[in-house]
Enzyme design. Structure first.
Site, PDB file in Angstrom:
ATOM      1  N   CYS A 120       0.915  -1.191  -0.067  1.00  0.00           N
ATOM      2  CA  CYS A 120       0.058  -0.078  -0.003  1.00  0.00           C
ATOM      3  C   CYS A 120       0.943   1.319   0.010  1.00  0.00           C
ATOM      4  CB  CYS A 120      -0.838   0.167   1.033  1.00  0.00           C
ATOM      5  SG  CYS A 120      -2.289   1.165   0.987  1.00  0.00           S
ATOM      6  N   CYS A 122       0.046   4.247   1.597  1.00  0.00           N
ATOM      7  CA  CYS A 122      -0.474   5.032   2.860  1.00  0.00           C
ATOM      8  C   CYS A 122       0.724   5.470   3.903  1.00  0.00           C
ATOM      9  CB  CYS A 122      -1.742   4.682   3.432  1.00  0.00           C
ATOM     10  SG  CYS A 122      -1.726   3.018   4.294  1.00  0.00           S
ATOM     11  N   CYS A 130      -3.977   6.022   0.354  1.00  0.00           N
ATOM     12  CA  CYS A 130      -3.577   4.740  -0.401  1.00  0.00           C
ATOM     13  C   CYS A 130      -3.294   4.794  -1.524  1.00  0.00           C
ATOM     14  CB  CYS A 130      -4.375   3.722   0.049  1.00  0.00           C
ATOM     15  SG  CYS A 130      -4.801   3.497   1.838  1.00  0.00           S
ATOM     16  N   LYS A 195     -11.937  -4.869   2.660  1.00  0.00           N
ATOM     17  CA  LYS A 195     -11.338  -4.092   3.723  1.00  0.00           C
ATOM     18  C   LYS A 195     -12.331  -3.000   4.118  1.00  0.00           C
ATOM     19  CE  LYS A 195      -7.156  -1.567   4.969  1.00  0.00           C
ATOM     20  NZ  LYS A 195      -5.869  -0.938   4.448  1.00  0.00           N
ATOM     21  N   ARG A 205      -2.626   3.263  12.772  1.00  0.00           N
ATOM     22  CA  ARG A 205      -2.040   4.251  12.285  1.00  0.00           C
ATOM     23  C   ARG A 205      -1.038   5.189  13.031  1.00  0.00           C
ATOM     24  NH1 ARG A 205      -7.773   6.046   9.632  1.00  0.00           N
ATOM     25  NH2 ARG A 205      -7.918   4.279   8.252  1.00  0.00           N
ATOM     26  N   ARG A 217     -10.946   7.435   4.439  1.00  0.00           N
ATOM     27  CA  ARG A 217     -10.685   6.441   3.405  1.00  0.00           C
ATOM     28  C   ARG A 217     -11.898   5.916   3.075  1.00  0.00           C
ATOM     29  NH1 ARG A 217      -5.552   4.535   6.482  1.00  0.00           N
ATOM     30  NH2 ARG A 217      -4.071   5.865   5.853  1.00  0.00           N
ATOM     31  N   GLU A 233     -16.605  -7.846  -3.944  1.00  0.00           N
ATOM     32  CA  GLU A 233     -14.933  -7.601  -4.203  1.00  0.00           C
ATOM     33  C   GLU A 233     -14.341  -8.851  -4.070  1.00  0.00           C
ATOM     34  OE1 GLU A 233     -13.382  -5.188  -4.181  1.00  0.00           O
ATOM     35  OE2 GLU A 233     -14.276  -3.434  -3.544  1.00  0.00           O
ATOM     36  N   LYS A 248     -10.878  -7.893   6.524  1.00  0.00           N
ATOM     37  CA  LYS A 248     -10.413  -7.044   7.515  1.00  0.00           C
ATOM     38  C   LYS A 248     -11.337  -5.765   8.006  1.00  0.00           C
ATOM     39  CE  LYS A 248      -6.494  -3.752   8.116  1.00  0.00           C
ATOM     40  NZ  LYS A 248      -5.133  -3.443   7.810  1.00  0.00           N
ATOM     41  N   SER A 274      -5.610  -3.960  15.023  1.00  0.00           N
ATOM     42  CA  SER A 274      -4.846  -3.050  16.104  1.00  0.00           C
ATOM     43  C   SER A 274      -5.913  -2.834  17.177  1.00  0.00           C
ATOM     44  CB  SER A 274      -4.196  -1.832  15.698  1.00  0.00           C
ATOM     45  OG  SER A 274      -4.996  -0.952  15.007  1.00  0.00           O
TER      46      SER A 274
END
Ligand SMILES: [Zn+2]
Length: 327
Positions: A120, A122, A130, A195, A205, A217, A233, A248, A274
């Protein structure tokens, strides 16, 4: 047959009977530990919102990889912190950038450990989005060649799996073509297919220094309210050549994991992000719940939902427990 002939408690009576009747397994090999790799030497910079996790210089990441391999963990996924950020995220696709450097060092330190390379922009762009920008919009089609270049650089440096997480349309196909043309036809792609634009990414982040500097995003990541769209997707990514698909975050999307597994029957990864880690860790540090048991139960639930592989910040500490656990 009903009670009293049927007594479901019979198979719950002892640890051995419970083990015999257990439907879902969780082993260290199912777990992938994310690592944040930065420049420098002997750097181990703790991430405040993720106690126990740290930004690691390449030498430290290599030591960590060795320890993870010894613990039987299934692999690591690498996120890079560049020396400098710019609008095009150049270090993401620099062959001498932080990720290729880390891949080479980790390969040497842990020859048999699976090395996943997240792809990615980002972490590398100064605006934190991204892809590259056109005005204040992320330009899908101009981002694709850069993602493809990064993927080729990582495969050449020894990545076992390429994992694009950007959520641009068409990126799996673009990456597959680029890998094949560069002689990496054997390198699998794990697509972050579903995602979601999630609040649970907050601590990441901080760890990856990748918060967007403006906006959010939601223009490319998925709406948390949708799951039919997740199937679309996944279908597209499989058509474009994805070998494994990912959902995710994990815990708020167990239904999506199950739908993907039932519909497609392909290898499914789930990223327990996270925020999922931080919630359990924070509650445990306050003495509000048993952190180890909560982590095990959560990871088991993600496997039960249909995930074959779980990316989790608990991998390192939970792996040694799995052999001796009595659930
Ligand atoms: Zn990103």
């Amino acid at each position: 047959m009903t009670y009293p002939q049927t007594r479901l408690r019979r198979l719950r009576a002892t640890p051995a009977l419970r083990a015999l009747a257990r439907e879902t397994s969780l082993t260290a090999a199912d777990l992938v530990q994310p690592l944040f790799v930065c420049h420098g030497e002997k750097v181990r910079r703790p991430v405040a919102s993720m106690p126990g996790q740290a930004q690691l210089s390449v030498d430290e990441a290599a030591r960590e990889a060795e320890a993870l391999a010894k613990a039987g963990v299934g692999g690591v996924i690498l996120f890079g912190l560049p020396a400098t950020k710019d609008p095009e995220g150049r270090e993401a696709y620099d062959e001498k950038g932080i990720i290729p450097k880390a891949l080479r060092a980790l390969r040497e330190a842990a020859p048999d450990l699976l090395l996943w390379a997240d792809v990615c922009l980002c972490e590398y762009t100064d605006h934190g989005h991204c892809g590259i920008l056109n005005g204040d919009q992320v330009d899908n089609d101009r981002t694709l060649p850069l993602l493809a270049r990064a993927s080729v650089a990582y495969a050449a440096a020894g990545a076992d799996l390429i994992a694009p997480s950007d959520m641009m349309d068409g990126r799996v196909g673009a990456i597959r073509r680029a890998l094949d043309e560069a002689g990496h036809a054997g390198t699998p792609i794990v697509a972050y297919s579903a995602k979601y634009a999630s609040a649970f990414y907050g601590p990441f982040r901080e760890a990856a220094e990748s918060a967007p500097k403006f906006g959010n995003r939601r223009g490319y990541q998925m709406d948390p309210a949708n799951s039919d769209e997740a199937l679309r997707e996944v279908a597209l990514d499989l058509e474009e050549g994805a070998d494994m698909v990912m959902v995710k975050p994990a815990l708020p999307y167990l239904d999506v994991i199950r739908r993907v597994k039932d519909r497609f029957g392909v290898p499914v990864a789930a990223y327990s992000v996270s925020g999922e880690f931080a919630m359990i860790r924070a509650a445990a540090e306050n003495g509000w719940l048993d952190g180890e048991r909560a982590a095990l139960e959560t990871l088991t639930s993600i496997r039960r939902a249909g995930a074959d592989v779980i990316l989790t910040y608990f991998a390192k500490e939970i792996a040694p427990v799995l052999g001796r656990v009595e659930a």
